[in-house]
Design a protein around this motif. Structure first.
Motif, PDB file in Angstrom:
ATOM      1  N   VAL A  70      25.413 -36.252  14.442  1.00 32.98           N
ATOM      2  CA  VAL A  70      26.700 -35.706  14.000  1.00 32.98           C
ATOM      3  C   VAL A  70      26.525 -34.259  13.538  1.00 32.98           C
ATOM      4  O   VAL A  70      27.333 -33.384  13.852  1.00 32.98           O
ATOM      5  CB  VAL A  70      27.294 -36.575  12.861  1.00 32.98           C
ATOM      6  N   TRP A  79      27.618 -32.809  22.400  1.00 33.60           N
ATOM      7  CA  TRP A  79      27.519 -34.231  22.098  1.00 33.60           C
ATOM      8  C   TRP A  79      26.263 -34.940  22.596  1.00 33.60           C
ATOM      9  O   TRP A  79      25.931 -36.004  22.094  1.00 33.60           O
ATOM     10  CB  TRP A  79      28.765 -34.977  22.589  1.00 33.60           C
ATOM     11  N   LEU A  82      23.975 -36.417  19.998  1.00 29.42           N
ATOM     12  CA  LEU A  82      24.543 -37.567  19.287  1.00 29.42           C
ATOM     13  C   LEU A  82      24.359 -38.831  20.116  1.00 29.42           C
ATOM     14  O   LEU A  82      23.948 -39.872  19.606  1.00 29.42           O
ATOM     15  CB  LEU A  82      26.031 -37.320  18.991  1.00 29.42           C
TER      16      LEU A  82
END
Lengths: 188, 247
Positions: A70, A79, A82
């Motif tokens: 995060v 992303w 993550l």
């Protein structure tokens, strides 16, 4: 999991992330960019091994891993870290759990698997690359060849292996330092 | 350096909802870093505008130095990408070109990250996470972490000074102990402060199972709507570009 465990996760995540952050500052110098996968797991291994001595319940390693992902999203690394951290965190958790949360050798492997999220940071640079070159056909084929040679696709799995191996080195280093300093002081 | 992680509440000018910042961040990483839709000309221009948005936000937060620094770096890189890189050959291309191309993509996200960290208070962040229904198992560690960053950095700089006095520094007599003599004290004092902190947090009811309340008011205002609408335009451009309505 109780409040105290969650607070412990927060504290160790902070120490870990400060190390990541300081090392990432070096990454601003382009040559150091691939080296992040080497330096971060080795240095981060030290607080991580101390963190593992606090882990007694399922989910603590996983949560720390997700938090790292995060944070990467929040600081603009996209992303993929993550996504990687969710999976690798769970695997790390299961490995450490299989040793009943006290096996020292499994702790070292856990440190290696946990470090995989760092390699996830490089994923966008590899996967978006092709799309990127497509839109720049007018630069000429020579140009595209030169640049892709510098960032070849096989570098991508290599980054993961490097992160894993360095995580293990970090784990061993952390274990040695724990023995040297923390057990005596009664903290570990 | 501790200023990096703590929000300067008095001087932040335009107050944005943390969720708007998150949406802007995600859009930036999709388009600027991920290169989505970079074959469409309109998107390429839109990305430049989007990338300048965090710099404008930094200016409204009165962080002129940071804004100017990032602004100059981004402009130089972008101009180099457009004008200089296509004219380069071989060695110069591989060195300069690649650095430039990587950083022109990384920069917008990093600037937005710097802005997000320096303009969001912990309370606001928690309130936003709560509204997005993120479980407590994630929000508690994260709030502790953000609270703890300044402490860690403060301790680290004190330890650094102490170790410099003992000549444990780069180029000093005991350079070999450089890392060990910094990280170990840092961890010992962090663990101690941490256990005090967890006692303090428990008295505030952080460990209980009941629903916590938050006095921090967050919500979408005019500035949020403006930014969210402009983000929407980029996505619409993407869809239009995919079906061939814009080039």
């Amino acid at each position: 999991m109780k409040g105290k465990d969650l607070i412990n996760i927060g504290i160790f995540s902070a120490i870990y992330f400060v190390i990541v952050f300081i090392v990432a500052m070096l990454g601003m110098i382009p040559i150091f960019l691939p080296l992040l996968a080497v330096i971060v797991p080795i240095l981060g291994g030290i607080p991580f091994m101390l963190f593992l001595t606090r882990v007694k319940k399922f989910g603590m390693i996983w949560i720390m891993s997700v938090i790292m992902g995060v944070l990467m999203l929040l600081t603009g690394m996209s992303w993929p870290p993550l996504a990687v951290s969710i999976v690798s965190g769970l695997i790390a958790e299961l490995i450490y759990k299989s040793g009943d949360y006290k096996s020292a050798s499994k702790a070292v492997i856990t440190s290696g698997v946990f470090s995989l999220w760092i390699a996830g940071n490089y994923l966008p640079l590899f996967f978006a690359a092709e799309k990127y070159w497509e839109s720049r056909q007018n630069f000429g084929q020579d140009y595209i060849d030169t640049v892709t040679k510098l960032m070849p696709m096989w570098m991508c799995p290599v980054m993961f292996v490097v992160a894993f191996v360095c995580g293990i080195i970090g784990g061993l280093l952390g274990k040695a330092l724990l023995k040297k300093h923390f057990e005596k002081a009664g903290i570990a | 350096m501790s200023g990096l992680f703590t929000a300067n509440v008095e001087n932040r000018g335009l107050i944005l909802d943390p969720r708007t910042k998150l949406a802007l961040m995600i859009t930036l990483v999709i388009f600027a870093l991920g290169g989505t839709g970079s074959e469409i000309k309109a998107i390429r221009y839109a990305v430049v505008v989007l990338s300048l948005l965090p710099i404008i936000l930094l200016t409204t937060a009165k962080q002129y130095k940071k804004a100017a620094l990032f602004g100059i770096i981004y402009t130089v890189l972008k101009l180099a990408e457009v004008f200089l890189v296509p004219t380069l050959t071989d060695a110069a291309l591989s060195l300069l070109g690649v650095c430039c191309l990587i950083f022109v993509r990384l920069m917008p996200g990093l600037i937005m990250g710097a802005y997000t960290l320096s303009s969001t208070t912990v309370s606001e962040f928690i309130a936003a996470m709560h509204k997005m229904h993120i479980p407590q198992q994630i929000t508690i560690p994260m709030s502790v972490m953000f609270r703890f960053f300044p402490t860690v950095l403060e301790e680290f700089s004190s330890i650094n000074t102490a170790m410099k006095m003992r000549d444990i520094r780069i180029g000093g007599k005991h350079a070999g102990k450089l890392l060990e003599y910094r990280l170990i004290p840092l961890m010992v004092c962090s663990v101690n402060i941490g256990s005090e902190l967890s006692a303090a947090a428990l008295t505030r009811g952080l460990g209980t199972t009941v629903k916590r309340t938050n006095i921090c008011k967050i919500g979408f205002h005019v500035q949020d709507i403006v930014i969210l609408l402009s983000l929407l335009i980029v996505y619409i451009l993407l869809i239009l570009g995919k079906v061939g309505a814009v080039i």
